[in-house]
Scaffold this motif. Structure first.
Motif, PDB file in Angstrom:
ATOM      1  N   GLU A 298       0.722  -1.138  -0.116  1.00 13.78           N
ATOM      2  CA  GLU A 298      -0.066  -0.122  -0.005  1.00 13.78           C
ATOM      3  C   GLU A 298       0.809   1.219  -0.188  1.00 13.78           C
ATOM      4  O   GLU A 298       1.986   1.353   0.694  1.00 13.78           O
ATOM      5  N   LEU A 299       0.609   2.017  -0.963  1.00  7.80           N
ATOM      6  CA  LEU A 299       1.664   3.253  -1.144  1.00  7.80           C
ATOM      7  C   LEU A 299       1.409   4.350  -0.164  1.00  7.80           C
ATOM      8  O   LEU A 299      -0.103   4.434   0.220  1.00  7.80           O
ATOM      9  N   PRO A 300       2.068   5.330   0.026  1.00  4.44           N
ATOM     10  CA  PRO A 300       1.840   6.424   0.898  1.00  4.44           C
ATOM     11  C   PRO A 300       0.530   7.267   0.540  1.00  4.44           C
ATOM     12  O   PRO A 300       0.078   7.985   1.406  1.00  4.44           O
ATOM     13  N   ASN A 301       0.581   7.522  -0.835  1.00  5.28           N
ATOM     14  CA  ASN A 301      -0.608   8.367  -1.292  1.00  5.28           C
ATOM     15  C   ASN A 301      -2.036   7.893  -1.005  1.00  5.28           C
ATOM     16  O   ASN A 301      -2.936   8.453  -0.580  1.00  5.28           O
ATOM     17  N   LYS A 302      -1.801   6.573  -1.025  1.00  2.60           N
ATOM     18  CA  LYS A 302      -3.250   5.820  -0.829  1.00  2.60           C
ATOM     19  C   LYS A 302      -3.519   5.691   0.526  1.00  2.60           C
ATOM     20  O   LYS A 302      -4.533   5.898   1.010  1.00  2.60           O
ATOM     21  N   LYS A 303      -2.275   5.453   1.267  1.00  8.65           N
ATOM     22  CA  LYS A 303      -2.416   5.460   2.783  1.00  8.65           C
ATOM     23  C   LYS A 303      -2.861   6.608   3.419  1.00  8.65           C
ATOM     24  O   LYS A 303      -3.732   6.858   4.315  1.00  8.65           O
ATOM     25  N   LEU A 304      -2.287   7.821   2.863  1.00 13.00           N
ATOM     26  CA  LEU A 304      -2.680   9.134   3.352  1.00 13.00           C
ATOM     27  C   LEU A 304      -4.308   9.369   3.304  1.00 13.00           C
ATOM     28  O   LEU A 304      -4.932   9.623   4.276  1.00 13.00           O
ATOM     29  N   VAL A 305      -4.955   8.952   1.955  1.00 15.03           N
ATOM     30  CA  VAL A 305      -6.363   9.415   1.806  1.00 15.03           C
ATOM     31  C   VAL A 305      -7.009   8.116   2.840  1.00 15.03           C
ATOM     32  O   VAL A 305      -8.189   8.748   3.148  1.00 15.03           O
ATOM     33  N   ARG A 306      -6.593   7.022   2.988  1.00 12.49           N
ATOM     34  CA  ARG A 306      -7.384   6.283   3.930  1.00 12.49           C
ATOM     35  C   ARG A 306      -7.154   6.485   5.442  1.00 12.49           C
ATOM     36  O   ARG A 306      -8.465   6.520   6.094  1.00 12.49           O
ATOM     37  N   TYR A 307      -6.308   7.027   5.757  1.00 16.54           N
ATOM     38  CA  TYR A 307      -6.170   7.605   7.275  1.00 16.54           C
ATOM     39  C   TYR A 307      -7.037   8.704   7.384  1.00 16.54           C
ATOM     40  O   TYR A 307      -7.774   8.877   8.467  1.00 16.54           O
ATOM     41  N   MET A 308      -7.274   9.632   6.490  1.00 11.10           N
ATOM     42  CA  MET A 308      -7.956  10.571   6.452  1.00 11.10           C
ATOM     43  C   MET A 308      -9.483  10.067   6.544  1.00 11.10           C
ATOM     44  O   MET A 308     -10.382  10.646   7.345  1.00 11.10           O
ATOM     45  N   ARG A 309      -9.989   9.301   5.698  1.00 11.89           N
ATOM     46  CA  ARG A 309     -11.329   8.998   5.816  1.00 11.89           C
ATOM     47  C   ARG A 309     -11.946   7.712   6.780  1.00 11.89           C
ATOM     48  O   ARG A 309     -12.726   7.945   7.432  1.00 11.89           O
ATOM     49  N   GLU A 310     -10.789   6.775   7.121  1.00 10.30           N
ATOM     50  CA  GLU A 310     -11.228   5.746   7.921  1.00 10.30           C
ATOM     51  C   GLU A 310     -11.074   6.124   9.313  1.00 10.30           C
ATOM     52  O   GLU A 310     -11.722   5.576  10.465  1.00 10.30           O
ATOM     53  N   PHE A 311      -9.808   6.971   9.659  1.00  8.27           N
ATOM     54  CA  PHE A 311      -9.657   7.433  10.920  1.00  8.27           C
ATOM     55  C   PHE A 311      -9.869   9.100  11.426  1.00  8.27           C
ATOM     56  O   PHE A 311      -9.892   9.452  12.656  1.00  8.27           O
ATOM     57  N   ALA A 312     -10.512   9.566  10.550  1.00 11.26           N
ATOM     58  CA  ALA A 312     -10.951  11.083  10.502  1.00 11.26           C
ATOM     59  C   ALA A 312      -9.627  11.909  10.777  1.00 11.26           C
ATOM     60  O   ALA A 312      -9.892  12.854  11.616  1.00 11.26           O
ATOM     61  N   LEU A 313      -8.385  11.516  10.544  1.00 11.03           N
ATOM     62  CA  LEU A 313      -7.114  12.486  10.742  1.00 11.03           C
ATOM     63  C   LEU A 313      -7.023  13.737  10.041  1.00 11.03           C
ATOM     64  O   LEU A 313      -7.389  13.516   8.626  1.00 11.03           O
ATOM     65  N   PRO A 314      -6.725  14.720  10.517  1.00 10.25           N
ATOM     66  CA  PRO A 314      -6.441  15.914   9.631  1.00 10.25           C
ATOM     67  C   PRO A 314      -5.425  15.666   8.487  1.00 10.25           C
ATOM     68  O   PRO A 314      -4.434  14.679   8.895  1.00 10.25           O
ATOM     69  N   GLU A 315      -5.316  16.304   7.592  1.00 11.80           N
ATOM     70  CA  GLU A 315      -4.450  15.932   6.467  1.00 11.80           C
ATOM     71  C   GLU A 315      -2.964  16.182   6.842  1.00 11.80           C
ATOM     72  O   GLU A 315      -2.236  15.095   6.755  1.00 11.80           O
TER      73      GLU A 315
END
Length: 479
Positions: A298-315
């Motif tokens: 899983e690449l960092p750009n995909k992981k970034l979006v997933r963290y924001m959507r799944e865990f509601a983390l700020p960008e």
């Protein structure tokens, strides 16, 4: 930055050194920082009669990056000679790829201010690096270190799809993170592992693209931002005064914050490309490519979006986490336990854990703190069993002794008092002894509240729940 109604068009050529054990065409060690001119041989120096042999790993690493950037892989391709003379190029040519690159027609999705942008990737090709010119005040003239000759590179060429220096920075950060995630480059910019050439043009919206200029070998991403803004402003000022933009290569001087003319921009025919006669055609088996593609994590750009959507983390939090694989992996471990809030896990990793890795020079795994142990500590802080200051002290003790948080808290008597009746007694006593602070608060000096909370914490020997005591104080102060 304001561009006076002009649109800025940016294309990037990223050169990334691959971390193979040996160079691209010989067996010399591929390692940074070794004694000058100790890692070069007749092959990488281009001595007469020598023949290069392609390093298989270089092709595999390049294909790995190609799949990560959604490229088509050319199973049959070749290498070409790019002819030019420069003091750090002893052969007077560079082995590269011209009309049939290993990877082409890809794209990269980046996140900028919460919005995804798709940036086209024209091609990725393999080539060898040149040597390094050395300038120093301790001697006159210029020396050459040939250790870098033949170090394997991939060149990643974007489409002119970037429209601001901020987008360019996000693109470069994402490329670097992907290289590190794939394990094909160390991404150490201070060692020259990643460099970029920047193409910039400006035009009025709705009009054809303007004439582009190129800036060579920008070796920091912050420098790339400054270089883009400077060149865009230079071109706009020139056009506004009735001038014409010339096709040229310019040298960026980051210390001075400006660029200067290096030479007129070459075209492909100036390099007299022709197929490399000493190397065979590259032919890749489909089974090999399938295995490479299946190995992409899983690449960092995909992981970034997933963290924001799944865990509601700020960008910004998500971006800081995914930039370093060890921190992202630790975050995944903590959240998978299901004992604490994802935001709490993120705060601790980006706060105290990052501070400790910076102070010690260790990676997160090298700190030796299992995720289960840290989750236990965070849970105690989340439920107000211990104060935030006590939690930090417990963390330090855990790292020193390896003992669990529960045992340390019990031994040192750090558990926070949240019994309202006990706390009310403390609050009443502090209020009775600090009438001036009460008057100050009621006269508009709101910082008096912080003083009163501090007095309550002191009276409770640091064990009182500060949030509860603050609430109790406010009730009295607002009467």
């Amino acid at each position: 930055m304001e561009h006076k109604g002009y649109e800025v068009v940016i294309g990037l050529e990223v050169h990334a050194e691959l971390n193979t054990e040996s160079k691209i065409y010989c067996s010399c060690k591929n390692e940074f920082g070794l004694e000058v001119n100790t890692q070069c041989c007749p092959i990488c120096m281009g001595m007469p009669g020598t023949l290069p042999t392609l390093n298989k790993k270089v092709v595999e690493y390049a294909a790995r990056m190609g799949y990560a950037l959604n490229c088509s892989i050319n199973r049959v391709c070749k290498q070409d000679r790019k002819n030019y003379f420069y003091p750090d190029l002893p052969k007077a040519y560079q082995i590269s790829q011209y009309d049939i690159p290993l990877c082409e027609h890809g794209y990269l999705d980046i996140l900028v201010d919460g919005e995804e942008r798709r940036i086209g990737v024209t091609r990725i090709h393999i080539e060898e690096d040149a040597g390094k010119l050395i300038h120093d005040d301790s001697f006159s003239g210029t020396l050459v270190d040939f250790n870098r000759c033949g170090v394997p590179l991939i060149e990643i060429v974007s489409e002119p799809d970037l429209r601001s220096s901020k987008e360019a920075k996000a693109y470069l950060d994402t490329i670097r993170a992907i290289l590190i995630y794939l394990g094909i480059s160390d991404g150490k910019m201070q060692e020259g592992s990643i460099r970029c050439d920047i193409n910039v043009s400006v035009h009025r919206p709705g009009e054809p693209f303007g004439q582009r200029t190129e800036m060579k070998n920008v070796n920091t991403f912050s420098g790339a931002v400054r270089a883009i803004e400077y060149e865009a402003a230079r071109q706009i000022e020139l056009l506004e005064s009735g001038g014409v933009i010339s096709q040229e290569t310019r040298r960026w001087d980051d210390a001075k914050g400006q660029n200067t003319l290096l030479r007129s921009k070459e075209n492909a025919e100036d390099y007299r490309y022709f197929p490399e006669p000493d190397l065979s055609t590259i032919v890749l088996e489909q089974a090999v490519l399938d295995a490479i593609k299946a190995s992409i994590p899983e690449l960092p750009n995909k992981k970034l979006v997933r963290y924001m959507r799944e865990f509601a983390l700020p960008e910004e939090d998500a971006r800081l986490l995914v930039e370093q694989m060890d921190k992202a992996a630790y975050f995944e471990e903590l959240t998978a336990l299901g004992k604490i809030k994802p935001k709490s896990a993120s705060n601790w990793i980006l706060g105290d854990i990052s501070r400790l890795t910076n102070e010690t020079g260790k990676t997160v795994p090298e700190l030796g703190l299992p995720a289960e142990r840290l989750a236990e500590l965070i849970a105690m802080a989340e439920t107000n069993r211990i104060s935030s200051s006590a939690a930090k002290a417990v963390l330090e003790e855990m790292l020193k002794t390896g003992r669990p948080a529960e045992a340390i808290v019990a031994e040192k008597g750090l558990e926070q008092v949240s019994d309202t009746s006990a706390l009310q007694t403390i609050v009443d006593e502090v209020v009775a002894n600090n009438q001036k602070s009460l008057d100050d608060y009621r006269n508009g000096k709101t910082n008096a509240l912080g003083f009163l909370v501090g007095q309550c914490m002191k009276a409770s020997k640091g064990k009182g729940n500060p949030a509860l005591m603050k609430e109790m104080l406010l009730k009295i102060l607002q009467q």
